[in-house]
Design a protein around this motif. Structure first.
Motif, PDB file in Angstrom:
ATOM      1  N   ARG A  85     -25.272  15.951  29.471  1.00 51.55           N
ATOM      2  CA  ARG A  85     -25.410  15.201  31.122  1.00 51.55           C
ATOM      3  C   ARG A  85     -25.839  13.725  30.865  1.00 51.55           C
ATOM      4  O   ARG A  85     -26.854  13.795  30.112  1.00 51.55           O
ATOM      5  CB  ARG A  85     -26.352  15.997  31.919  1.00 51.55           C
ATOM      6  CG  ARG A  85     -25.578  17.423  32.010  1.00 51.55           C
ATOM      7  CD  ARG A  85     -26.245  18.231  33.330  1.00 51.55           C
ATOM      8  NE  ARG A  85     -26.159  17.331  34.654  1.00 51.55           N
ATOM      9  CZ  ARG A  85     -26.995  17.615  35.423  1.00 51.55           C
ATOM     10  NH1 ARG A  85     -27.825  18.504  35.403  1.00 51.55           N
ATOM     11  NH2 ARG A  85     -26.845  17.058  36.570  1.00 51.55           N
ATOM     12  N   LEU A  86     -25.324  12.687  31.531  1.00 51.66           N
ATOM     13  CA  LEU A  86     -25.747  11.508  31.694  1.00 51.66           C
ATOM     14  C   LEU A  86     -26.824  11.671  32.707  1.00 51.66           C
ATOM     15  O   LEU A  86     -26.789  11.655  33.764  1.00 51.66           O
ATOM     16  CB  LEU A  86     -24.751  10.700  31.941  1.00 51.66           C
ATOM     17  CG  LEU A  86     -24.895   9.137  31.882  1.00 51.66           C
ATOM     18  CD1 LEU A  86     -25.760   8.553  30.828  1.00 51.66           C
ATOM     19  CD2 LEU A  86     -23.605   8.202  32.367  1.00 51.66           C
ATOM     20  N   LEU A  87     -28.237  11.376  32.201  1.00 50.40           N
ATOM     21  CA  LEU A  87     -29.357  11.464  33.231  1.00 50.40           C
ATOM     22  C   LEU A  87     -30.114  10.100  32.825  1.00 50.40           C
ATOM     23  O   LEU A  87     -30.217   9.582  31.804  1.00 50.40           O
ATOM     24  CB  LEU A  87     -30.107  12.444  32.991  1.00 50.40           C
ATOM     25  CG  LEU A  87     -29.481  14.002  33.108  1.00 50.40           C
ATOM     26  CD1 LEU A  87     -30.276  15.115  32.043  1.00 50.40           C
ATOM     27  CD2 LEU A  87     -29.300  14.384  34.337  1.00 50.40           C
ATOM     28  N   ARG A  88     -30.875  10.007  33.945  1.00 53.41           N
ATOM     29  CA  ARG A  88     -31.798   8.466  33.836  1.00 53.41           C
ATOM     30  C   ARG A  88     -33.119   9.156  33.247  1.00 53.41           C
ATOM     31  O   ARG A  88     -33.477  10.329  33.358  1.00 53.41           O
ATOM     32  CB  ARG A  88     -32.317   8.077  35.168  1.00 53.41           C
ATOM     33  CG  ARG A  88     -31.219   7.202  35.749  1.00 53.41           C
ATOM     34  CD  ARG A  88     -31.608   6.504  37.237  1.00 53.41           C
ATOM     35  NE  ARG A  88     -31.793   7.367  38.261  1.00 53.41           N
ATOM     36  CZ  ARG A  88     -32.815   7.459  38.938  1.00 53.41           C
ATOM     37  NH1 ARG A  88     -33.827   6.475  38.658  1.00 53.41           N
ATOM     38  NH2 ARG A  88     -33.242   8.443  39.824  1.00 53.41           N
TER      39      ARG A  88
ATOM     40  N   ALA B  94     -25.634   2.887  39.267  1.00 55.89           N
ATOM     41  CA  ALA B  94     -25.756   3.866  38.084  1.00 55.89           C
ATOM     42  C   ALA B  94     -27.341   4.464  38.556  1.00 55.89           C
ATOM     43  O   ALA B  94     -27.693   5.429  38.309  1.00 55.89           O
ATOM     44  CB  ALA B  94     -25.731   3.591  36.784  1.00 55.89           C
ATOM     45  N   TRP B  95     -28.162   3.662  39.057  1.00 53.68           N
ATOM     46  CA  TRP B  95     -29.418   3.875  39.324  1.00 53.68           C
ATOM     47  C   TRP B  95     -29.541   5.008  40.645  1.00 53.68           C
ATOM     48  O   TRP B  95     -30.261   5.950  40.669  1.00 53.68           O
ATOM     49  CB  TRP B  95     -30.226   2.666  39.744  1.00 53.68           C
ATOM     50  CG  TRP B  95     -31.701   2.869  39.644  1.00 53.68           C
ATOM     51  CD1 TRP B  95     -32.436   3.970  40.007  1.00 53.68           C
ATOM     52  CD2 TRP B  95     -32.663   1.695  40.206  1.00 53.68           C
ATOM     53  NE1 TRP B  95     -34.008   3.660  40.096  1.00 53.68           N
ATOM     54  CE2 TRP B  95     -34.231   2.233  40.278  1.00 53.68           C
ATOM     55  CE3 TRP B  95     -32.500   0.446  40.204  1.00 53.68           C
ATOM     56  CZ2 TRP B  95     -35.139   1.771  40.301  1.00 53.68           C
ATOM     57  CZ3 TRP B  95     -33.755  -0.443  40.213  1.00 53.68           C
ATOM     58  CH2 TRP B  95     -35.019   0.291  40.550  1.00 53.68           C
ATOM     59  N   VAL B  96     -28.565   4.746  41.578  1.00 53.30           N
ATOM     60  CA  VAL B  96     -28.499   5.695  42.597  1.00 53.30           C
ATOM     61  C   VAL B  96     -28.041   6.909  42.481  1.00 53.30           C
ATOM     62  O   VAL B  96     -28.244   7.980  42.657  1.00 53.30           O
ATOM     63  CB  VAL B  96     -27.792   4.873  43.896  1.00 53.30           C
ATOM     64  CG1 VAL B  96     -27.584   5.750  45.016  1.00 53.30           C
ATOM     65  CG2 VAL B  96     -28.529   3.571  44.374  1.00 53.30           C
ATOM     66  N   LEU B  97     -26.634   6.961  41.401  1.00 48.65           N
ATOM     67  CA  LEU B  97     -25.912   7.947  41.311  1.00 48.65           C
ATOM     68  C   LEU B  97     -26.440   8.807  40.219  1.00 48.65           C
ATOM     69  O   LEU B  97     -26.019  10.139  40.013  1.00 48.65           O
ATOM     70  CB  LEU B  97     -24.580   7.638  40.999  1.00 48.65           C
ATOM     71  CG  LEU B  97     -23.694   6.706  41.974  1.00 48.65           C
ATOM     72  CD1 LEU B  97     -22.396   6.187  41.581  1.00 48.65           C
ATOM     73  CD2 LEU B  97     -23.670   7.667  43.557  1.00 48.65           C
ATOM     74  N   MET B  98     -26.994   8.423  39.054  1.00 47.70           N
ATOM     75  CA  MET B  98     -27.339   9.067  37.948  1.00 47.70           C
ATOM     76  C   MET B  98     -28.738   9.906  38.334  1.00 47.70           C
ATOM     77  O   MET B  98     -29.732   9.629  38.789  1.00 47.70           O
ATOM     78  CB  MET B  98     -27.872   8.288  36.631  1.00 47.70           C
ATOM     79  CG  MET B  98     -26.725   7.784  36.022  1.00 47.70           C
ATOM     80  SD  MET B  98     -26.995   6.657  34.791  1.00 47.70           S
ATOM     81  CE  MET B  98     -27.790   7.570  33.525  1.00 47.70           C
ATOM     82  N   PRO B  99     -28.683  11.379  38.135  1.00 47.06           N
ATOM     83  CA  PRO B  99     -29.959  12.135  38.270  1.00 47.06           C
ATOM     84  C   PRO B  99     -31.058  11.944  37.303  1.00 47.06           C
ATOM     85  O   PRO B  99     -30.690  11.355  36.202  1.00 47.06           O
ATOM     86  CB  PRO B  99     -29.081  13.660  38.368  1.00 47.06           C
ATOM     87  CG  PRO B  99     -28.234  13.507  37.312  1.00 47.06           C
ATOM     88  CD  PRO B  99     -27.540  12.070  37.684  1.00 47.06           C
TER      89      PRO B  99
ATOM     90  N   GLY C 167     -34.601   3.581  34.638  1.00 51.24           N
ATOM     91  CA  GLY C 167     -34.349   4.696  33.520  1.00 51.24           C
ATOM     92  C   GLY C 167     -32.689   4.591  33.058  1.00 51.24           C
ATOM     93  O   GLY C 167     -32.577   5.463  32.449  1.00 51.24           O
ATOM     94  N   VAL C 168     -32.139   3.662  33.636  1.00 50.92           N
ATOM     95  CA  VAL C 168     -30.637   3.623  33.535  1.00 50.92           C
ATOM     96  C   VAL C 168     -30.259   3.418  31.881  1.00 50.92           C
ATOM     97  O   VAL C 168     -29.690   4.157  31.202  1.00 50.92           O
ATOM     98  CB  VAL C 168     -29.864   2.782  34.402  1.00 50.92           C
ATOM     99  CG1 VAL C 168     -28.369   2.593  34.112  1.00 50.92           C
ATOM    100  CG2 VAL C 168     -29.857   3.285  35.847  1.00 50.92           C
ATOM    101  N   CYS C 169     -31.004   2.070  31.527  1.00 44.23           N
ATOM    102  CA  CYS C 169     -30.596   2.015  29.997  1.00 44.23           C
ATOM    103  C   CYS C 169     -31.094   2.995  29.040  1.00 44.23           C
ATOM    104  O   CYS C 169     -30.480   3.272  28.152  1.00 44.23           O
ATOM    105  CB  CYS C 169     -31.225   0.482  29.735  1.00 44.23           C
ATOM    106  SG  CYS C 169     -30.489  -0.829  30.872  1.00 44.23           S
ATOM    107  N   ALA C 170     -32.182   3.708  29.269  1.00 45.24           N
ATOM    108  CA  ALA C 170     -32.864   4.522  28.581  1.00 45.24           C
ATOM    109  C   ALA C 170     -31.701   5.855  28.499  1.00 45.24           C
ATOM    110  O   ALA C 170     -31.654   6.514  27.511  1.00 45.24           O
ATOM    111  CB  ALA C 170     -34.238   4.919  28.759  1.00 45.24           C
ATOM    112  N   GLY C 171     -31.418   6.301  29.668  1.00 48.41           N
ATOM    113  CA  GLY C 171     -30.470   7.594  29.845  1.00 48.41           C
ATOM    114  C   GLY C 171     -29.151   7.197  29.083  1.00 48.41           C
ATOM    115  O   GLY C 171     -28.702   8.204  28.560  1.00 48.41           O
ATOM    116  N   LEU C 172     -28.585   5.874  29.078  1.00 47.44           N
ATOM    117  CA  LEU C 172     -27.429   5.434  28.301  1.00 47.44           C
ATOM    118  C   LEU C 172     -27.613   5.686  26.988  1.00 47.44           C
ATOM    119  O   LEU C 172     -26.684   6.000  26.179  1.00 47.44           O
ATOM    120  CB  LEU C 172     -26.923   4.210  28.916  1.00 47.44           C
ATOM    121  CG  LEU C 172     -26.321   4.128  30.324  1.00 47.44           C
ATOM    122  CD1 LEU C 172     -26.010   2.642  30.768  1.00 47.44           C
ATOM    123  CD2 LEU C 172     -24.913   4.870  30.232  1.00 47.44           C
TER     124      LEU C 172
END
Length: 65
Positions: free
Chosen positions: A8-11, A58-63, A20-25
């Motif tokens: 799963r793609l998670l923040r 992505a910040w808003v949509l990624m859990p 936390g978007v870049c770290a999650g990616l």
């Protein structure tokens, strides 16, 4: 964790600087977090704000993780 379970793609909360978007990616694609951050900044500079809008989405949509 089951190895056959889909990833799963998670923040990331542990390695975040802003959202936390870049770290999650980076975790999802098994890349260095700093590399993803630098590429995000470069993309934001050369895309005339499109990458910034994508980051915010992505910040808003990624859990959270």
């Amino acid at each position: 964790m089951n190895s056959s379970a889909p990833r799963r793609l998670l923040r990331s909360r542990d390695n975040q600087m802003i959202g936390g978007v870049c770290a999650g990616l980076a975790n999802y694609f098994h890349l260095d977090t700093n590399l993803v951050r630098v590429l995000t900044v470069i993309a934001a500079l050369f895309s005339f704000g499109t990458a910034l809008v994508a980051y915010l989405a992505a910040w808003v949509l990624m859990p959270n993780h």
